[in-house]
Design an enzyme around this catalytic site. Structure first.
Site, PDB file in Angstrom:
ATOM      1  CD  GLU A   1      -2.833   1.367   2.310  1.00 41.90           C
ATOM      2  OE1 GLU A   1      -2.988   0.398   3.077  1.00 41.90           O
ATOM      3  OE2 GLU A   1      -3.507   2.414   2.376  1.00 41.90           O
TER       4      GLU A   1
ATOM      5  CG  ASN B   1      -4.887   5.001   0.739  1.00 43.03           C
ATOM      6  OD1 ASN B   1      -5.733   4.273   1.247  1.00 43.03           O
ATOM      7  ND2 ASN B   1      -3.595   4.844   0.967  1.00 43.03           N
TER       8      ASN B   1
ATOM      9  CD  GLU C   1      -5.815   0.213   0.227  1.00 42.58           C
ATOM     10  OE1 GLU C   1      -5.991   1.001   1.180  1.00 42.58           O
ATOM     11  OE2 GLU C   1      -4.983  -0.709   0.253  1.00 42.58           O
TER      12      GLU C   1
ATOM     13  CG  ASP D   1      -8.777   1.691   3.079  1.00 42.61           C
ATOM     14  OD1 ASP D   1      -8.499   0.765   3.863  1.00 42.61           O
ATOM     15  OD2 ASP D   1      -8.028   2.655   2.866  1.00 42.61           O
TER      16      ASP D   1
ATOM     17  CD  GLU E   1      -6.888  -1.087   6.546  1.00 49.15           C
ATOM     18  OE1 GLU E   1      -7.939  -0.679   7.044  1.00 49.15           O
ATOM     19  OE2 GLU E   1      -6.136  -0.386   5.846  1.00 49.15           O
TER      20      GLU E   1
HETATM   21  P1  C2E Z   1      -5.109   3.863   5.699  1.00 44.27           P
HETATM   22  O1  C2E Z   1      -5.369   3.902   4.238  1.00 44.27           O
HETATM   23  O2  C2E Z   1      -6.021   3.030   6.505  1.00 44.27           O
HETATM   24  O3  C2E Z   1      -3.615   3.374   5.899  1.00 44.27           O
HETATM   25  C1  C2E Z   1      -3.220   2.556   6.904  1.00 44.27           C
HETATM   26  C2  C2E Z   1      -2.710   3.337   8.066  1.00 44.27           C
HETATM   27  O4  C2E Z   1      -2.507   2.474   9.163  1.00 44.27           O
HETATM   28  C3  C2E Z   1      -1.359   3.960   7.783  1.00 44.27           C
HETATM   29  O5  C2E Z   1      -1.271   5.159   8.524  1.00 44.27           O
HETATM   30  C4  C2E Z   1      -0.406   2.947   8.353  1.00 44.27           C
HETATM   31  O6  C2E Z   1       0.862   3.476   8.653  1.00 44.27           O
HETATM   32  C5  C2E Z   1      -1.171   2.572   9.589  1.00 44.27           C
HETATM   33  N1  C2E Z   1      -0.779   1.258  10.057  1.00 44.27           N
HETATM   34  C6  C2E Z   1      -0.341   0.236   9.330  1.00 44.27           C
HETATM   35  N2  C2E Z   1      -0.110  -0.851  10.088  1.00 44.27           N
HETATM   36  C7  C2E Z   1      -0.433  -0.496  11.349  1.00 44.27           C
HETATM   37  C8  C2E Z   1      -0.405  -1.187  12.596  1.00 44.27           C
HETATM   38  O7  C2E Z   1      -0.052  -2.365  12.695  1.00 44.27           O
HETATM   39  N3  C2E Z   1      -0.806  -0.519  13.696  1.00 44.27           N
HETATM   40  C9  C2E Z   1      -1.198   0.773  13.626  1.00 44.27           C
HETATM   41  N4  C2E Z   1      -1.558   1.346  14.757  1.00 44.27           N
HETATM   42  N5  C2E Z   1      -1.255   1.466  12.462  1.00 44.27           N
HETATM   43  C10 C2E Z   1      -0.857   0.842  11.324  1.00 44.27           C
HETATM   44  P2  C2E Z   1      -0.750   6.481   7.872  1.00 44.27           P
HETATM   45  O8  C2E Z   1       0.367   6.184   6.932  1.00 44.27           O
HETATM   46  O9  C2E Z   1      -0.522   7.409   8.984  1.00 44.27           O
HETATM   47  O10 C2E Z   1      -1.971   6.913   7.018  1.00 44.27           O
HETATM   48  C11 C2E Z   1      -3.140   7.273   7.636  1.00 44.27           C
HETATM   49  C12 C2E Z   1      -4.233   7.480   6.641  1.00 44.27           C
HETATM   50  O11 C2E Z   1      -3.962   8.590   5.797  1.00 44.27           O
HETATM   51  C13 C2E Z   1      -4.403   6.306   5.694  1.00 44.27           C
HETATM   52  O12 C2E Z   1      -5.139   5.326   6.312  1.00 44.27           O
HETATM   53  C14 C2E Z   1      -5.138   6.979   4.558  1.00 44.27           C
HETATM   54  O13 C2E Z   1      -6.500   7.125   4.853  1.00 44.27           O
HETATM   55  C15 C2E Z   1      -4.512   8.331   4.562  1.00 44.27           C
HETATM   56  N6  C2E Z   1      -3.473   8.343   3.538  1.00 44.27           N
HETATM   57  C16 C2E Z   1      -2.178   7.984   3.620  1.00 44.27           C
HETATM   58  N7  C2E Z   1      -1.564   8.161   2.430  1.00 44.27           N
HETATM   59  C17 C2E Z   1      -2.503   8.628   1.574  1.00 44.27           C
HETATM   60  C18 C2E Z   1      -2.501   8.984   0.189  1.00 44.27           C
HETATM   61  O14 C2E Z   1      -1.503   8.907  -0.526  1.00 44.27           O
HETATM   62  N8  C2E Z   1      -3.676   9.466  -0.335  1.00 44.27           N
HETATM   63  C19 C2E Z   1      -4.804   9.552   0.398  1.00 44.27           C
HETATM   64  N9  C2E Z   1      -5.907   9.996  -0.188  1.00 44.27           N
HETATM   65  N10 C2E Z   1      -4.845   9.198   1.692  1.00 44.27           N
HETATM   66  C20 C2E Z   1      -3.706   8.751   2.269  1.00 44.27           C
HETATM   67 CA    CA Z   2      -5.793   2.503   2.716  1.00 42.43          CA
HETATM   68 CA    CA Z   3      -7.372   1.392   5.860  1.00 45.67          CA
END
Ligand code: C2E
Ligand code: CA
Ligand code: CA
Length: 569
Positions: free
Chosen positions: A84, A139, A171, A201, A258
């Site tokens: 991802e 995403n 996603e 998602d 996830e």
């Molecule tokens: P998401 O799409 O649900 O991405 C998964 C989030 O969960 C990611 O946070 C990831 O680092 C975090 N995560 C993964 N494994 C674990 C785990 O085992 N435990 C915990 N506590 N967290 C975990 P991140 O990178 O901070 O991203 C947060 C959200 O921001 C993403 O949720 C997504 O909704 C958004 N996001 C991130 N990158 C993009 C992007 O390029 N475009 C868009 N539109 N949204 C993005």
């Molecule tokens: Ca996602």
């Molecule tokens: Ca997600």
């Protein structure tokens, strides 16, 4: 616009909505640490908020926001299924700013489509050099699906790259679909027509509209991390996750969990038949460089859907076919003492239609006395976690059932019900009764005088002997043999044993005599004779009988006294 941000205890639970702001202890206001909510309220319209927005605009326009990749791993094989793409930004003064904070601001500034396109181009370029055949998951922002030109640009960015577009997955969260279902459906159709896969998602946090799920033809379903966090300890979330996995599989959609952080969670997910896991346990978000190292060490899985060949639901389906056709009665009693499942054979045994058993409480199925007994037994099995085997007979029926009730527990050893297996042993019971009746005849006959049948196997080992008169019921054959042996004159035992051992190899008819202390406590002479015959199972066995010859021996002794030349033994 109101702030819809929810607090979360783990990074995996979702916050969406138009208002998002800085969090995780870092504040845009240098030197002061403010909470996310304070920032949200306090910065709105302020100079600081404007300055932050400006920094984000600059970061997007100058492509300072870059992709990192988090592996999504096959729970069965450990192979990397896909990665991802997650956006990362490090501001020179603020340090790393999480996407949950800058994405909403980029959205408000209408910059999210541009940010997405930048990330797609960069990630596809980097991933085209990776070994193996992993997928890339992006995403997409809420607005993009409603914007046909933006969807076209997205597809062009993907197809124009060196990365195969059929390995790309988009996603989206449910609230991206509800704004305008018809437009979203069209956009999804357009993506799919270009071979691009689509994943739903954060499933389990939003509206979770099942109609929509099947209508949009998703290829993957991602269960939100907030549901996974409690999986190993909380029975309710296990039920929800199990239901979501079942739902996904029934729609032939691969299921990704996830936020998988512990092996305990992974192991429960595996048991529940989940296909893929994403989380700290299987890999943190990493650079393209680290992905290459990972894929070199752990090959990516092939392009199959990754669906488990036999999910618990398929297994359950198979089991229910077995259940239906089984020649034994099967039922499952839940802790509230209702039959959650039963087969037709069980219904036949109970003597009621299946429809009156499944979902019914025990007290609705049986007459009061029987119901009380079943309830007591079942509660005891549940309480003790044991198995109980009983012979059961309905008062007004000539059938006997051997019923085995076993306590069934889940992965955390909690009792979830009693599995009931019932076997019709009526025929066996009749046979036993017949044998008992015959033995009663023997017993009566034996009482009149020694006339005792015995059987041994081909090697001479005794396997059966008639019951003694007054023998207690229910004793074993060994005890019966020992009792007869104890009645033999000790002086004769060794001799008879030696004669028997010598006779066996000859296979000739056998005959000997010995003294036996009879039940009136008088000593009697008996003659024991046996012949070797074919047994019912096709083997060979000795069939013998010993009969009272006391009178004969007496006469022989008299004769010997008259004529000492005659051997009276
Ligand atoms: P998401 O799409 O649900 O991405 C998964 C989030 O969960 C990611 O946070 C990831 O680092 C975090 N995560 C993964 N494994 C674990 C785990 O085992 N435990 C915990 N506590 N967290 C975990 P991140 O990178 O901070 O991203 C947060 C959200 O921001 C993403 O949720 C997504 O909704 C958004 N996001 C991130 N990158 C993009 C992007 O390029 N475009 C868009 N539109 N949204 C993005
Ligand atoms: Ca996602
Ligand atoms: Ca997600």
């Amino acid at each position: 616009m109101p702030c819809r941000r929810q607090e979360r205890d783990s990074g995996a639970s979702r916050r969406r909505g138009a208002c998002r702001c800085l969090s995780r202890g870092r504040s845009f206001v240098a030197g002061s640490v403010r909470t996310a909510r304070e920032n949200c309220v306090g910065m709105r319209g302020s100079r600081q908020a404007d300055a932050l927005r400006q920094r984000i605009v600059d970061a997007v326009c100058h492509e300072k926001i870059f992709p990192v990749y988090q592996p999504i791993v096959c729970l069965r094989s450990g192979a990397v299924h896909s990665l991802e793409v997650l956006a990362r930004w490090t501001d020179p003064e603020l340090g790393p700013v999480p996407p949950d904070d800058f994405i909403p601001i980029a959205l408000e500034a209408s910059l999210l489509p541009l940010l997405t396109l930048n990330l797609v181009r960069r990630a596809c370029a980097e991933a085209s050099a990776w070994p193996g055949v992993p997928r890339l998951a992006f995403n997409v922002p809420p607005s993009l699906l409603q914007d046909a030109p933006a969807v076209r640009l997205l597809v062009e960015a993907i197809s124009g790259s060196a990365f195969p577009q059929e390995r790309v997955c988009i996603e989206m969260t449910e609230d991206e679909l509800i704004e305008d279902d018809a437009t979203a459906e069209k956009a999804l159709g357009y993506l799919k027509s270009h071979g691009i896969r689509v994943a739903l998602d954060d499933f389990g946090t939003g509206f979770s509209n099942l109609v929509r799920l099947s209508r949009f033809g998703f290829d993957e379903l991602k269960i939100d991390g907030s549901l996974i966090q409690r999986l190993a300890t909380d029975r309710e979330s296990r039920k929800v996750v199990s239901a979501v996995i079942g739902l996904g599989h029934s729609l032939e959609v691969a299921v990704v969990a996830e936020g998988v952080e512990t092996e305990a969670q992974a192991s429960v997910l595996r048991e529940l038949g989940c296909d893929f896991a994403q989380g700290w346990l299987t890999g943190r978000p990493m650079s393209s460089h680290d992905v290459i190292a990972l894929l070199t060490a752990t090959p990516a899985s092939t392009l199959s859907t990754g669906l488990a060949p036999l999910s618990p639901y398929l297994r359950q389906h198979q089991l229910s076919s077995l259940y239906t056709g089984a020649p034994v009665g099967l039922a499952f009693l839940s802790p509230d003492m209702r039959y959650s499942a039963a087969n037709t054979e069980f219904a036949r045994m109970v003597g009621r239609p299946l429809s009156e058993i499944v979902d019914a409480h025990v007290s609705q199925v049986y007459a009061p006395g029987i119901a009380e007994w079943i309830l007591r037994e079942s509660r005891q099995i549940l309480g003790d976690g044991t198995t109980s085997t009983v012979e059961f007979r309905f008062p007004d029926r000539d059938e006997t059932f051997l019923v085995v009730g076993t306590c069934v527990t889940d992965e955390t050893a909690q009792a979830i019900g009693v599995s009931v297996v019932a076997i019709d042993i009526t025929d066996r019971k009749h046979a036993e009764e017949e044998i008992r009746a015959r033995e009663a005849i023997y017993r009566g006959a034996v009482e009149l005088g020694p006339n005792v049948a015995w059987v041994s196997d081909g090697d001479g080992k005794l396997t059966y002997i008639s019951p003694a008169p007054h023998e207690p019921e229910g004793g074993t054959m060994d005890a019966r043999m020992a009792a007869w042996y104890a009645r033999m004159d000790p002086d004769d035992r060794m001799r008879v044993h030696a004669e028997w051992l010598a006779a066996i190899p000859t296979q000739d008819a056998f005959e000997t005599r010995f003294r036996l202390r009879w039940f009136d406590d008088r000593w009697r002479w008996v003659s024991s004779r046996a012949v070797l015959r074919t047994t019912a199972d096709g083997g060979r066995g000795w069939f013998g009988v010993f009969t009272d010859i006391s009178r004969q021996v007496e006469l022989e002794e008299q004769l010997a006294r008259i004529d000492p030349g005659i051997d009276a033994r």
